[in-house]
Design a protein around this motif. Structure first.
Motif, short mmCIF file in Angstrom:
data_model
loop_
_atom_site.label_atom_id
_atom_site.label_comp_id
_atom_site.label_asym_id
_atom_site.label_seq_id
_atom_site.Cartn_x
_atom_site.Cartn_y
_atom_site.Cartn_z
N ALA A 85 0.53 6.28 -7.24
CA ALA A 85 -0.70 6.92 -7.72
C ALA A 85 -0.67 8.42 -7.47
O ALA A 85 -1.11 9.21 -8.32
CB ALA A 85 -1.91 6.29 -7.04
N THR A 86 -0.16 8.83 -6.33
CA THR A 86 -0.06 10.26 -6.02
C THR A 86 0.84 10.96 -7.03
O THR A 86 0.54 12.07 -7.49
CB THR A 86 0.49 10.46 -4.59
OG1 THR A 86 -0.43 9.89 -3.66
CG2 THR A 86 0.65 11.94 -4.27
N ALA A 87 1.94 10.32 -7.38
CA ALA A 87 2.86 10.92 -8.35
C ALA A 87 2.17 11.16 -9.69
O ALA A 87 2.39 12.18 -10.35
CB ALA A 87 4.08 10.02 -8.53
N ALA A 115 0.80 -1.23 0.00
CA ALA A 115 0.00 0.00 0.00
C ALA A 115 0.84 1.28 0.00
O ALA A 115 0.52 2.22 -0.75
CB ALA A 115 -0.97 -0.01 1.17
N PRO A 116 1.90 1.40 0.80
CA PRO A 116 2.68 2.65 0.76
C PRO A 116 3.26 2.93 -0.63
O PRO A 116 3.20 4.06 -1.12
CB PRO A 116 3.78 2.40 1.79
CG PRO A 116 3.20 1.41 2.74
CD PRO A 116 2.36 0.50 1.88
N LYS A 135 -6.74 1.78 -9.85
CA LYS A 135 -6.83 0.60 -10.72
C LYS A 135 -5.59 0.49 -11.60
O LYS A 135 -5.07 -0.60 -11.83
CB LYS A 135 -8.10 0.67 -11.57
CG LYS A 135 -9.37 0.34 -10.81
CD LYS A 135 -10.57 0.21 -11.71
CE LYS A 135 -11.05 1.55 -12.19
NZ LYS A 135 -12.32 1.44 -12.96
N ALA A 136 -5.11 1.63 -12.07
CA ALA A 136 -3.93 1.63 -12.95
C ALA A 136 -2.69 1.13 -12.22
O ALA A 136 -1.92 0.34 -12.78
CB ALA A 136 -3.70 3.03 -13.50
N ARG A 176 -1.36 14.65 1.79
CA ARG A 176 -2.74 14.33 2.17
C ARG A 176 -3.36 13.34 1.19
O ARG A 176 -4.09 12.42 1.58
CB ARG A 176 -3.60 15.59 2.21
CG ARG A 176 -3.45 16.45 3.43
CD ARG A 176 -4.65 17.36 3.64
NE ARG A 176 -5.03 18.13 2.47
CZ ARG A 176 -6.22 18.01 1.86
NH1 ARG A 176 -7.12 17.15 2.29
NH2 ARG A 176 -6.50 18.76 0.80
N LEU A 177 -3.08 13.54 -0.10
CA LEU A 177 -3.63 12.63 -1.10
C LEU A 177 -3.03 11.24 -0.93
O LEU A 177 -3.75 10.23 -1.04
CB LEU A 177 -3.35 13.15 -2.51
CG LEU A 177 -3.86 12.24 -3.63
CD1 LEU A 177 -5.37 12.06 -3.55
CD2 LEU A 177 -3.46 12.79 -5.00
N GLU A 178 -1.75 11.16 -0.66
CA GLU A 178 -1.12 9.86 -0.47
C GLU A 178 -1.75 9.12 0.71
O GLU A 178 -2.01 7.91 0.64
CB GLU A 178 0.38 10.03 -0.25
CG GLU A 178 1.16 8.74 -0.33
CD GLU A 178 2.65 8.96 -0.52
OE1 GLU A 178 3.40 8.04 -0.15
OE2 GLU A 178 3.06 10.02 -1.04
#
Length: 235
Positions: free
Chosen positions: A141-143, A134-135, A209-210, A156-158
Motif C-alpha cells: 500500500a505504501t508503494a 500485515a508487513p 481495501k485495494a 512512517r506511512l508504512e
C-alpha cells in the motif's frame, strides 16, 4: 554475591518506567487519545504493571507468566481504543529501556519480553493471517501511495498502515465490526497530526481495501463497513 536478575530489574523499575514512557510519548497518539495528564498517569501505571509482571516471571523463571499477563490485557486494549500493535510497542520500548540498563539481547529479561510479544499473535484464523501478512500488505500500500509523500515519509506511512491493519485484525478476532468503525471515527480527527500533508485518511483506507482484495475478503468487507461509518461523520 550478585542479586538475582528479578531483583536487579525491580531495583531499576523507576528508570525503566521513565525511559519507556519517554519513548512511547514521542507519538502524539497517546496524548490525543487520553489527554496529557491521563496519558502520563495511565502510561506510568501500564508500564509499571509490565515491569511488575516481568519481575514475577523472572522470580519464577517462567516466561509463561508474561504470556498469561498479555492475554489479560486484551479486554483493556479494546476498552481504551488501543490496538494489539500498541501493546507490542509498549514491550518493544521496555526492551530498549532494559537494554540501556545492561539487559541486552540474549538475557533472560529480554527472552521473557520476547515471549510476551509472541503471545500478542493470534493463534489462528482470519486475524492471525492478517497479522502475518500485515508487513507485506502495508509495504504494498505504501508503494502505491508513494507519489503523495517524500521518500523520508514512506517508512512512517508504512508503520501507520500496519497500525490500521492491527486494529482491523483485532476487530476480526473479536467478531465486532464496531471496534474498527469506532477507531476510524476517532482517527479521522487525529489524522492531520500524523503530518502526511495532502494525503487524506480516506485515501489510505481505500488503498488498504485495494491491497486486501481477494486475499482477505472478510477484512476488506469489515474495513469497507468502517469506511461507511467514517463517511457518516462528515455530515
Amino acid at each position: 554475591m550478585e542479586p538475582p536478575l528479578s531483583r536487579q530489574v525491580e531495583a531499576r523499575a523507576d528508570v525503566l518506567v521513565q525511559a519507556t514512557l519517554e519513548a512511547l510519548h514521542q507519538d502524539p497518539f497517546w496524548e490525543a487519545r487520553e489527554g496529557a495528564e491521563r496519558a502520563r498517569l495511565q502510561g506510568a501505571e501500564d508500564v509499571r504493571a509490565h515491569v511488575r509482571h516481568l519481575v514475577q516471571s523472572l522470580d519464577a523463571h517462567q516466561p509463561s507468566i508474561m504470556e498469561s499477563y498479555v492475554h489479560s490485557l486484551r479486554a483493556l486494549r479494546i476498552s481504551r481504543g488501543l490496538s494489539t500493535l500498541h501493546l507490542d510497542t509498549h514491550f518493544l520500548r521496555l526492551g530498549a529501556a532494559l537494554e540501556a540498563q545492561g539487559f541486552g539481547p540474549g538475557t533472560e529479561p529480554q527472552e521473557h519480553l520476547r515471549v510476551a510479544r509472541e503471545a500478542l499473535h493470534y493463534p489462528s484464523g482470519l486475524a492471525r493471517r492478517l497479522q502475518d501478512d500485515a508487513p507485506e500488505l502495508s509495504h504494498a500500500a505504501t508503494a502505491r501511495l508513494r507519489f503523495y509523500l517524500t521518500p523520508e515519509d514512506l517508512p512512517r506511512l508504512e508503520e501507520e498502515l500496519r497500525l490500521q491493519l492491527s486494529y482491523l485484525a483485532d476487530a476480526l478476532d473479536e467478531g465486532r465490526p464496531e471496534v474498527m468503525a469506532d477507531h476510524v471515527r476517532w482517527y479521522v480527527g487525529f489524522w492531520p497530526r500524523r503530518g502526511f500533508g495532502l494525503l487524506a485518511f480516506t485515501t489510505v483506507l481505500g488503498m488498504l481495501k485495494a491491497v486486501l482484495a481477494s486475499r482477505h475478503p472478510q477484512a476488506r468487507l469489515l474495513l469497507a463497513t468502517a469506511g461507511v461509518s467514517w463517511e457518516e461523520t462528515r455530515s
